[in-house]
Scaffold this motif. Sequence first.
Motif, PDB file in Angstrom:
ATOM      1  N   LEU A  12      35.857  12.527   7.195  1.00 47.66           N
ATOM      2  CA  LEU A  12      34.431  12.651   7.498  1.00 47.66           C
ATOM      3  C   LEU A  12      34.217  13.495   8.751  1.00 47.66           C
ATOM      4  O   LEU A  12      33.375  14.406   8.772  1.00 47.66           O
ATOM      5  CB  LEU A  12      33.799  11.274   7.677  1.00 47.66           C
ATOM      6  CG  LEU A  12      32.296  11.251   8.025  1.00 47.66           C
ATOM      7  CD1 LEU A  12      31.476  11.955   6.955  1.00 47.66           C
ATOM      8  CD2 LEU A  12      31.813   9.818   8.227  1.00 47.66           C
ATOM      9  N   SER A  13      34.989  13.223   9.786  1.00 50.60           N
ATOM     10  CA  SER A  13      34.873  13.979  11.030  1.00 50.60           C
ATOM     11  C   SER A  13      35.216  15.445  10.802  1.00 50.60           C
ATOM     12  O   SER A  13      34.485  16.347  11.229  1.00 50.60           O
ATOM     13  CB  SER A  13      35.806  13.388  12.099  1.00 50.60           C
ATOM     14  OG  SER A  13      35.739  14.133  13.292  1.00 50.60           O
ATOM     15  N   LEU A  14      36.319  15.679  10.088  1.00 50.92           N
ATOM     16  CA  LEU A  14      36.759  17.043   9.797  1.00 50.92           C
ATOM     17  C   LEU A  14      35.693  17.789   8.993  1.00 50.92           C
ATOM     18  O   LEU A  14      35.388  18.958   9.272  1.00 50.92           O
ATOM     19  CB  LEU A  14      38.078  16.995   9.019  1.00 50.92           C
ATOM     20  CG  LEU A  14      39.009  18.209   9.119  1.00 50.92           C
ATOM     21  CD1 LEU A  14      39.456  18.432  10.550  1.00 50.92           C
ATOM     22  CD2 LEU A  14      40.216  18.021   8.205  1.00 50.92           C
ATOM     23  N   SER A  15      35.108  17.111   8.008  1.00 56.08           N
ATOM     24  CA  SER A  15      34.095  17.737   7.154  1.00 56.08           C
ATOM     25  C   SER A  15      32.852  18.126   7.955  1.00 56.08           C
ATOM     26  O   SER A  15      32.306  19.225   7.792  1.00 56.08           O
ATOM     27  CB  SER A  15      33.700  16.792   6.013  1.00 56.08           C
ATOM     28  OG  SER A  15      34.815  16.497   5.198  1.00 56.08           O
ATOM     29  N   ILE A  16      32.399  17.225   8.827  1.00 57.35           N
ATOM     30  CA  ILE A  16      31.226  17.514   9.666  1.00 57.35           C
ATOM     31  C   ILE A  16      31.486  18.738  10.537  1.00 57.35           C
ATOM     32  O   ILE A  16      30.662  19.654  10.624  1.00 57.35           O
ATOM     33  CB  ILE A  16      30.878  16.289  10.547  1.00 57.35           C
ATOM     34  CG1 ILE A  16      30.334  15.141   9.683  1.00 57.35           C
ATOM     35  CG2 ILE A  16      29.858  16.667  11.629  1.00 57.35           C
ATOM     36  CD1 ILE A  16      30.189  13.830  10.419  1.00 57.35           C
ATOM     37  N   LEU A  17      32.662  18.761  11.167  1.00 57.05           N
ATOM     38  CA  LEU A  17      32.993  19.860  12.078  1.00 57.05           C
ATOM     39  C   LEU A  17      33.107  21.190  11.348  1.00 57.05           C
ATOM     40  O   LEU A  17      32.606  22.222  11.824  1.00 57.05           O
ATOM     41  CB  LEU A  17      34.306  19.554  12.807  1.00 57.05           C
ATOM     42  CG  LEU A  17      34.265  18.374  13.779  1.00 57.05           C
ATOM     43  CD1 LEU A  17      35.657  18.079  14.326  1.00 57.05           C
ATOM     44  CD2 LEU A  17      33.311  18.662  14.927  1.00 57.05           C
ATOM     45  N   ILE A  18      33.753  21.176  10.190  1.00 56.51           N
ATOM     46  CA  ILE A  18      33.948  22.426   9.431  1.00 56.51           C
ATOM     47  C   ILE A  18      32.618  22.958   8.912  1.00 56.51           C
ATOM     48  O   ILE A  18      32.301  24.153   9.066  1.00 56.51           O
ATOM     49  CB  ILE A  18      34.930  22.199   8.262  1.00 56.51           C
ATOM     50  CG1 ILE A  18      36.342  21.922   8.798  1.00 56.51           C
ATOM     51  CG2 ILE A  18      34.962  23.417   7.332  1.00 56.51           C
ATOM     52  CD1 ILE A  18      37.305  21.398   7.740  1.00 56.51           C
TER      53      ILE A  18
END
Length: 448
Positions: A12-18
């Motif tokens: 989830l964190s990675l997706s938001i950042l990307i």
Amino acid sequence: MEIAIKLTQFLLSLSILIILHELGHFIPAKLFKTRVEKFYLFFDIKYSLLKKKIGETEYGIGWLPLGGYVKISGMIDESMDTEQMQQEPQPWEFRSKPAWQRLIIMLGGVTVNFILAFLIYIGMTFFYGEQYIANDQVKNGIWITNPVVEKAGLKTGDQLVSIDGEKVERFYESNEKLFLSKEIIVMRNGKEEKVHFPVNFIDQLMQGKKVSLVELRVPFIVADIQPDSQNKTILKTKDIITSFNGKPVAFADEVIKAVDTLKGQTIPVVVKRDGKEVPLTLKVNAEGKLGVAYAFRIPYDDIEKLGLYKVSKQEFGFFESIPVGIDKGFAQLANYGKQLKAIFNPKTGAYKGVGGFAAIFNIFPHTWSWEAFWGITALLSIMLGVMNLLPIPALDGGHVIFLLYEMISGKKPSDKFLEKAQMVGFILLIALLLFANGNDIYKAIFHK
């Protein structure tokens, strides 16, 4: 279940950042009427999990969660679409736009990363406020749980005064500051003393298993009892040892030190259980252990209930949260800058601690915490922004360097040069990726 929670937070964190980083490129590209051919979360090598074309752009989700990308027409990027570059420039292509527009498009991603981090810190300040233990409340000094730190010169019972000339105001901020410090002033036996950490201190830390540098001195509280412990039917979780071998003890470090000298012996103790003092007899095994795990970092709520330290609490209104959150963002940015400086200095050995996706995954807690999630996401956003600004051709920073050169000199680098530079940058990135994730594998095998 714990792995699932960690993995969910990680993705989830990675997706938001990307997504937000790529939107930082996408939005100005569209504003300047530049065609965006693809917008992808994760990489779609050979195939994608989902894709849909809307207008001139294909939106999708790839299967390889190592990043994401937007493919902008007429731009030399990781796609290495040289065929398109051999054709005549079109008005909608990146290469046809003025240099200042191309610069804004390239800086959009990192700009969003930094804005996101600062907004998260402002939001966290508003919703959660601040809880901390003032350093001047730590009257009995620090607890050194890491032998590397003890070898470097700090001792249990020392009171921290300053780190690299900066007064220590809040206790738990000291761990972050000590990690990169050179000179520490402590109060020891009523006198101020200077402690100098060696230049390769970080390298020494990486060789050990414990990362925490200093902790609060707390009582010996039984957190868990091992199944094979000789004391499993005697002790209970939450028991607090108040007397050990006939001597009153206030802190866990006193019990640990005493146990090591009483191998194979049976000793009298007194524990506090449900508000009452209970006398017991415990066995110390041949290795100098009681067969129990103890709590070394206690939640603030329990610290208050036990009356150990005064916990300061501060709440902020919305407008008050803005400057406080911004200060936190700049502090994290400065600290990450120091970490990068240490990594690029071979003498520190900090490069050995560089981690890849496994290291990022392990930052997330086993239990779901929105406060922890947003704090980690803000830090990762700063890291992503700074890393993308590095002057490596395959990164945003590399493109920015070439654009600045063009704007200053009035000469645009040739497409052939940019293609070769992109290839060199791509090789460097692969090398860095292999190094970072190789470090993860090495630590998993040899630092268990």
